[in-house]
Structures are given as C-alpha cells and as structure tokens.
Design a protein around this motif. Structure first.
Motif, PDB file in Angstrom:
ATOM      1  N   HIS A  57      27.504   6.964  -5.236  1.00  0.00           N
ATOM      2  CA  HIS A  57      26.703   6.722  -4.031  1.00  0.00           C
ATOM      3  C   HIS A  57      26.516   5.219  -3.893  1.00  0.00           C
ATOM      4  O   HIS A  57      25.632   4.619  -4.504  1.00  0.00           O
ATOM      5  CB  HIS A  57      25.370   7.451  -4.119  1.00  0.00           C
ATOM      6  CG  HIS A  57      25.497   8.944  -4.082  1.00  0.00           C
ATOM      7  ND1 HIS A  57      25.480   9.672  -2.915  1.00  0.00           N
ATOM      8  CD2 HIS A  57      25.677   9.842  -5.082  1.00  0.00           C
ATOM      9  CE1 HIS A  57      25.627  10.954  -3.189  1.00  0.00           C
ATOM     10  NE2 HIS A  57      25.743  11.089  -4.497  1.00  0.00           N
ATOM     11  N   ARG A  58      27.339   4.593  -3.073  1.00  0.00           N
ATOM     12  CA  ARG A  58      27.385   3.132  -3.019  1.00  0.00           C
ATOM     13  C   ARG A  58      26.187   2.523  -2.295  1.00  0.00           C
ATOM     14  O   ARG A  58      25.826   1.382  -2.530  1.00  0.00           O
ATOM     15  CB  ARG A  58      28.686   2.694  -2.331  1.00  0.00           C
ATOM     16  CG  ARG A  58      29.936   3.040  -3.128  1.00  0.00           C
ATOM     17  CD  ARG A  58      31.191   2.682  -2.360  1.00  0.00           C
ATOM     18  NE  ARG A  58      31.208   1.277  -1.952  1.00  0.00           N
ATOM     19  CZ  ARG A  58      32.088   0.777  -1.083  1.00  0.00           C
ATOM     20  NH1 ARG A  58      32.985   1.572  -0.530  1.00  0.00           N
ATOM     21  NH2 ARG A  58      32.058  -0.505  -0.777  1.00  0.00           N
ATOM     22  N   GLN A  59      25.593   3.279  -1.382  1.00  0.00           N
ATOM     23  CA  GLN A  59      24.488   2.743  -0.587  1.00  0.00           C
ATOM     24  C   GLN A  59      23.236   3.577  -0.872  1.00  0.00           C
ATOM     25  O   GLN A  59      23.112   4.709  -0.400  1.00  0.00           O
ATOM     26  CB  GLN A  59      24.835   2.798   0.900  1.00  0.00           C
ATOM     27  CG  GLN A  59      23.867   2.084   1.823  1.00  0.00           C
ATOM     28  CD  GLN A  59      24.067   0.571   1.807  1.00  0.00           C
ATOM     29  OE1 GLN A  59      25.157   0.095   1.523  1.00  0.00           O
ATOM     30  NE2 GLN A  59      23.017  -0.167   2.118  1.00  0.00           N
ATOM     31  N   VAL A  60      22.314   3.045  -1.672  1.00  0.00           N
ATOM     32  CA  VAL A  60      21.064   3.728  -2.005  1.00  0.00           C
ATOM     33  C   VAL A  60      19.921   2.782  -1.686  1.00  0.00           C
ATOM     34  O   VAL A  60      19.885   1.658  -2.206  1.00  0.00           O
ATOM     35  CB  VAL A  60      21.017   4.148  -3.489  1.00  0.00           C
ATOM     36  CG1 VAL A  60      19.711   4.892  -3.788  1.00  0.00           C
ATOM     37  CG2 VAL A  60      22.218   5.017  -3.850  1.00  0.00           C
ATOM     38  N   GLU A  61      18.988   3.218  -0.848  1.00  0.00           N
ATOM     39  CA  GLU A  61      17.881   2.359  -0.432  1.00  0.00           C
ATOM     40  C   GLU A  61      16.551   3.070  -0.652  1.00  0.00           C
ATOM     41  O   GLU A  61      16.414   4.257  -0.364  1.00  0.00           O
ATOM     42  CB  GLU A  61      18.023   1.957   1.037  1.00  0.00           C
ATOM     43  CG  GLU A  61      19.318   1.214   1.324  1.00  0.00           C
ATOM     44  CD  GLU A  61      19.257   0.400   2.599  1.00  0.00           C
ATOM     45  OE1 GLU A  61      18.174   0.330   3.214  1.00  0.00           O
ATOM     46  OE2 GLU A  61      20.297  -0.168   2.973  1.00  0.00           O
ATOM     47  N   SER A  62      15.589   2.353  -1.179  1.00  0.00           N
ATOM     48  CA  SER A  62      14.245   2.882  -1.397  1.00  0.00           C
ATOM     49  C   SER A  62      13.299   2.283  -0.364  1.00  0.00           C
ATOM     50  O   SER A  62      13.310   1.074  -0.140  1.00  0.00           O
ATOM     51  CB  SER A  62      13.753   2.525  -2.808  1.00  0.00           C
ATOM     52  OG  SER A  62      14.644   3.011  -3.787  1.00  0.00           O
ATOM     53  N   LEU A  63      12.507   3.125   0.253  1.00  0.00           N
ATOM     54  CA  LEU A  63      11.571   2.670   1.276  1.00  0.00           C
ATOM     55  C   LEU A  63      10.138   2.780   0.770  1.00  0.00           C
ATOM     56  O   LEU A  63       9.779   3.754   0.107  1.00  0.00           O
ATOM     57  CB  LEU A  63      11.722   3.492   2.553  1.00  0.00           C
ATOM     58  CG  LEU A  63      13.084   3.452   3.251  1.00  0.00           C
ATOM     59  CD1 LEU A  63      13.041   4.307   4.512  1.00  0.00           C
ATOM     60  CD2 LEU A  63      13.491   2.035   3.589  1.00  0.00           C
ATOM     61  N   ASN A  64       9.336   1.795   1.077  1.00  0.00           N
ATOM     62  CA  ASN A  64       7.897   1.839   0.821  1.00  0.00           C
ATOM     63  C   ASN A  64       7.155   2.096   2.127  1.00  0.00           C
ATOM     64  O   ASN A  64       7.472   1.475   3.140  1.00  0.00           O
ATOM     65  CB  ASN A  64       7.399   0.510   0.244  1.00  0.00           C
ATOM     66  CG  ASN A  64       7.630   0.393  -1.246  1.00  0.00           C
ATOM     67  OD1 ASN A  64       8.093   1.326  -1.890  1.00  0.00           O
ATOM     68  ND2 ASN A  64       7.315  -0.763  -1.798  1.00  0.00           N
ATOM     69  N   TYR A  65       6.199   2.994   2.093  1.00  0.00           N
ATOM     70  CA  TYR A  65       5.234   3.062   3.192  1.00  0.00           C
ATOM     71  C   TYR A  65       3.887   2.624   2.635  1.00  0.00           C
ATOM     72  O   TYR A  65       3.635   2.696   1.437  1.00  0.00           O
ATOM     73  CB  TYR A  65       5.166   4.456   3.832  1.00  0.00           C
ATOM     74  CG  TYR A  65       4.869   5.590   2.871  1.00  0.00           C
ATOM     75  CD1 TYR A  65       3.564   5.955   2.569  1.00  0.00           C
ATOM     76  CD2 TYR A  65       5.901   6.302   2.272  1.00  0.00           C
ATOM     77  CE1 TYR A  65       3.291   6.987   1.694  1.00  0.00           C
ATOM     78  CE2 TYR A  65       5.642   7.342   1.396  1.00  0.00           C
ATOM     79  CZ  TYR A  65       4.339   7.683   1.111  1.00  0.00           C
ATOM     80  OH  TYR A  65       4.076   8.702   0.233  1.00  0.00           O
ATOM     81  N   SER A  66       3.019   2.137   3.490  1.00  0.00           N
ATOM     82  CA  SER A  66       1.779   1.516   3.043  1.00  0.00           C
ATOM     83  C   SER A  66       0.879   2.510   2.310  1.00  0.00           C
ATOM     84  O   SER A  66       0.752   3.670   2.732  1.00  0.00           O
ATOM     85  CB  SER A  66       1.022   0.934   4.242  1.00  0.00           C
ATOM     86  OG  SER A  66      -0.284   0.522   3.856  1.00  0.00           O
ATOM     87  N   PRO A  67       0.231   2.089   1.206  1.00  0.00           N
ATOM     88  CA  PRO A  67      -0.754   2.965   0.556  1.00  0.00           C
ATOM     89  C   PRO A  67      -1.956   3.250   1.441  1.00  0.00           C
ATOM     90  O   PRO A  67      -2.745   4.144   1.154  1.00  0.00           O
ATOM     91  CB  PRO A  67      -1.159   2.166  -0.688  1.00  0.00           C
ATOM     92  CG  PRO A  67      -0.816   0.746  -0.378  1.00  0.00           C
ATOM     93  CD  PRO A  67       0.385   0.802   0.511  1.00  0.00           C
ATOM     94  N   LEU A  68      -2.092   2.504   2.524  1.00  0.00           N
ATOM     95  CA  LEU A  68      -3.183   2.737   3.480  1.00  0.00           C
ATOM     96  C   LEU A  68      -2.793   3.730   4.564  1.00  0.00           C
ATOM     97  O   LEU A  68      -3.590   4.009   5.462  1.00  0.00           O
ATOM     98  CB  LEU A  68      -3.597   1.407   4.133  1.00  0.00           C
ATOM     99  CG  LEU A  68      -4.054   0.305   3.165  1.00  0.00           C
ATOM    100  CD1 LEU A  68      -4.400  -0.962   3.932  1.00  0.00           C
ATOM    101  CD2 LEU A  68      -5.229   0.769   2.326  1.00  0.00           C
ATOM    102  N   THR A  69      -1.574   4.272   4.494  1.00  0.00           N
ATOM    103  CA  THR A  69      -1.130   5.259   5.482  1.00  0.00           C
ATOM    104  C   THR A  69      -2.076   6.454   5.493  1.00  0.00           C
ATOM    105  O   THR A  69      -2.382   7.022   4.456  1.00  0.00           O
ATOM    106  CB  THR A  69       0.295   5.728   5.158  1.00  0.00           C
ATOM    107  OG1 THR A  69       1.180   4.613   5.221  1.00  0.00           O
ATOM    108  CG2 THR A  69       0.755   6.788   6.145  1.00  0.00           C
ATOM    109  N   CYS A  70      -2.517   6.821   6.690  1.00  0.00           N
ATOM    110  CA  CYS A  70      -3.496   7.908   6.809  1.00  0.00           C
ATOM    111  C   CYS A  70      -2.986   9.070   7.659  1.00  0.00           C
ATOM    112  O   CYS A  70      -3.747  10.000   7.932  1.00  0.00           O
ATOM    113  CB  CYS A  70      -4.800   7.376   7.412  1.00  0.00           C
ATOM    114  SG  CYS A  70      -5.690   6.240   6.331  1.00  0.00           S
ATOM    115  N   ASP A  71      -1.725   9.020   8.083  1.00  0.00           N
ATOM    116  CA  ASP A  71      -1.222  10.078   8.954  1.00  0.00           C
ATOM    117  C   ASP A  71       0.254  10.316   8.674  1.00  0.00           C
ATOM    118  O   ASP A  71       1.062   9.374   8.702  1.00  0.00           O
ATOM    119  CB  ASP A  71      -1.428   9.691  10.420  1.00  0.00           C
ATOM    120  CG  ASP A  71      -0.996  10.791  11.373  1.00  0.00           C
ATOM    121  OD1 ASP A  71      -1.536  11.906  11.289  1.00  0.00           O
ATOM    122  OD2 ASP A  71      -0.086  10.533  12.192  1.00  0.00           O
ATOM    123  N   ILE A  72       0.603  11.561   8.394  1.00  0.00           N
ATOM    124  CA  ILE A  72       1.985  11.917   8.101  1.00  0.00           C
ATOM    125  C   ILE A  72       2.864  11.699   9.330  1.00  0.00           C
ATOM    126  O   ILE A  72       4.013  11.242   9.206  1.00  0.00           O
ATOM    127  CB  ILE A  72       2.063  13.375   7.618  1.00  0.00           C
ATOM    128  CG1 ILE A  72       1.477  13.479   6.194  1.00  0.00           C
ATOM    129  CG2 ILE A  72       3.492  13.902   7.654  1.00  0.00           C
ATOM    130  CD1 ILE A  72       1.369  14.890   5.661  1.00  0.00           C
TER     131      ILE A  72
END
Length: 292
Positions: free
Chosen positions: A104-119
């Motif tokens: 799998h040549r292209q693997v990316e990890s995303l962060n969402y804010s720990p302050l996120t309050c809505d899915i």
C-alpha cells in the motif's frame, strides 16, 4: 489465525484454583488486560508525535517520453487512517508500517480536533480530506480504516453524505455502530452522547441506504471493555455489504496495533467483494470470522 499465548507464571495457579471454563476466561482476560496496559503505556509515549497533522508529500508525476508527465497508476487505492475519541494518528504507527510493507504505497493518517463535538461535522471534514487526497493522488477512490469513533465518523460520511462514491472499503475497529452504554459519566461530552444507543446520529444510520457501494468490514473483540454490549461493534443493516470479523483475546486499544488484526485488515483491503460476493458476506456476517 491465533495470537501467540504469552507466558505468565501465575497462570497455572489460576487454572488450579478456578473451574476450567472460568479459569480460561480469567486467563484470557488477564492477558488482554496486561496487553492493554502495555499498549496504553507505549501509546502515551508516542502520543505527542501525532498531535500535529501529517505532512502531505505531493504526488510526483512520472516523466513520459511521448507527452506530458502522468501520475503513476497504483493497483491499490490510498488508505486513510482515522483515529478514535481523544486520540490522534500516533495510534496507527504499527498498522501504517504494516500496510506500507505489503504494497500500500499511499497511506495517510488524519487528525480531527479533540474538541470535536459533532459526528456530522467531523464526517464533513473527512469528506473534504478524502476529496483532496483523490485530487492529489489521481485516485478515484480510497479505503478507510477507522478505530472506534473514527469508524463511526467514516460510516456517517459513507452512508449519509454520499461518501460511498469515494470510499471503496471501510474497515472499522471496535466501533460502536449501535451505541455503547459504557462509562455513563462521560455523557457530559456531546460526542459521547451521540455514541449512545438511540441517539439521533445512530438513528440516521439505521435509515435505508439502497445502492450503497462501499464494502464494510467491522472487527469486534470479545474482550473489548469499551463496547457494551460487545456486539454493538458489529454492523447490522440490510442495505449494506457488511462483514463482521470476531477477534478473540485482545482489547479495544490492541485492535489497531495487534499484528493478527493488521493481517486481517490487509486481507479485507486486498480482496474487496464485488456484487457476486455480496451474498457470501451476508453468510459470513452470521457467524463472523476468528482472526485472533
């Protein structure tokens, strides 16, 4: 696939003092708990390294002798890793390495804010990230692996925001698809309330989803202390191509870390079903598969 059994000097004593079935459960629980504590300690050390968003390297076009440069064609779509509640991308260090080592040549990890309050808001943000990844890499689709809350965010994007056009396969790890009742005091946080059985968000996910193109694979553990009941981590929806994979002997934190689970994830991403295998998925869902 079986997890290698860890040696512990006190296990024979437990087996002598307790009936065999209770001893077996106690031994498995002790091992899973010890593994969770070890993983938590390691993750706390790695956590600062994952606070910032991952740096995006632009896709490099290959020179073409007959015309303008073209993006390289990859057999496997990019993989997007999405962490759980109050976590960050550092939880995927080992899984990311495993995927890269197996093609799998292209693997990316995303962060969402720990302050996120809505899915819903987090799902919209995920959609924008995926659109950017597709544009940058030249791929029409991605695969997504979501741990815990991350799996729920990705499912909402796929089911309710048209994300099935972009997401080929969605793998969820210990995700409360039907809601979890664990830690009632955590209801003070809005996003925890959305993960409770009967919440508005989870009700939306029970609505019909005819023609959904995404293939779902949900890994659930028989020793996941954050899923109550345990089967809430399974997907049960008549319109979805969903396969539920049972993992024995590991806890919630071990799901994105354990090598046996990583092998199962790679198999799920490398062999996505087409229409001809949808019926087989329904049969597998009834009993699940044992990975660990």
């Amino acid at each position: 696939m079986k997890v290698t059994r860890a040696a512990a000097p006190f296990l024979p004593l437990c087996q002598r003092l307790l009936p065999s079935r209770i001893a077996g459960l106690s031994v498995a629980l002790l091992k899973a708990t010890a593994l969770e504590i070890a993983i938590l300690a390691g993750h706390l050390l790695l956590y600062p390294s994952g606070v910032l968003q991952e740096r995006r390297a632009p896709a490099v076009p290959l020179p073409s002798p007959d015309g303008p440069a073209q993006l390289p064609t990859e057999a496997k779509p990019p993989v997007v890793l999405l962490h759980g509640f109050i976590d960050n991308r550092s939880v995927f260090v080992l899984l990311r390495r495993s995927l890269l080592q197996h093609g799998h040549r292209q693997v990316e990890s995303l962060n969402y804010s720990p302050l996120t309050c809505d899915i819903r808001t987090a799902a919209e943000l995920l959609g924008r990230h995926i659109a950017e990844i597709c544009e940058r890499t030249g791929s029409s689709q991605v695969d997504v692996v979501g741990h815990s809350l991350g799996g729920l965010i990705a499912r909402y994007y796929v089911q309710c925001l048209g994300g099935d056009l972009r997401v080929r396969t969605l793998v969820t790890l210990g995700t409360p698809h039907s809601g979890t009742r664990v830690v009632p005091l955590a209801d003070a946080h809005p996003i925890v309330r959305q993960m409770r059985p009967g919440s508005d968000v989870l009700e939306e996910l029970t609505h019909p989803a005819p023609g959904c193109r995404t293939h779902f694979v949900s890994f659930w553990s028989d020793l996941d202390h954050l899923m109550e009941p345990l089967e809430t981590a399974c997907i049960d929806h008549p319109d979805l191509m969903a396969q539920n994979v049972r993992v024995s002997g590991v806890g919630h934190l071990a799901l994105p870390v354990h090598p046996a689970v990583a092998t199962g994830i790679r198999q799920a991403l490398d062999t996505p079903p087409t229409g001809a295998t949808a019926a087989a998925d329904a049969d597998a869902d009834a009993g699940g598969l044992t990975v660990a």
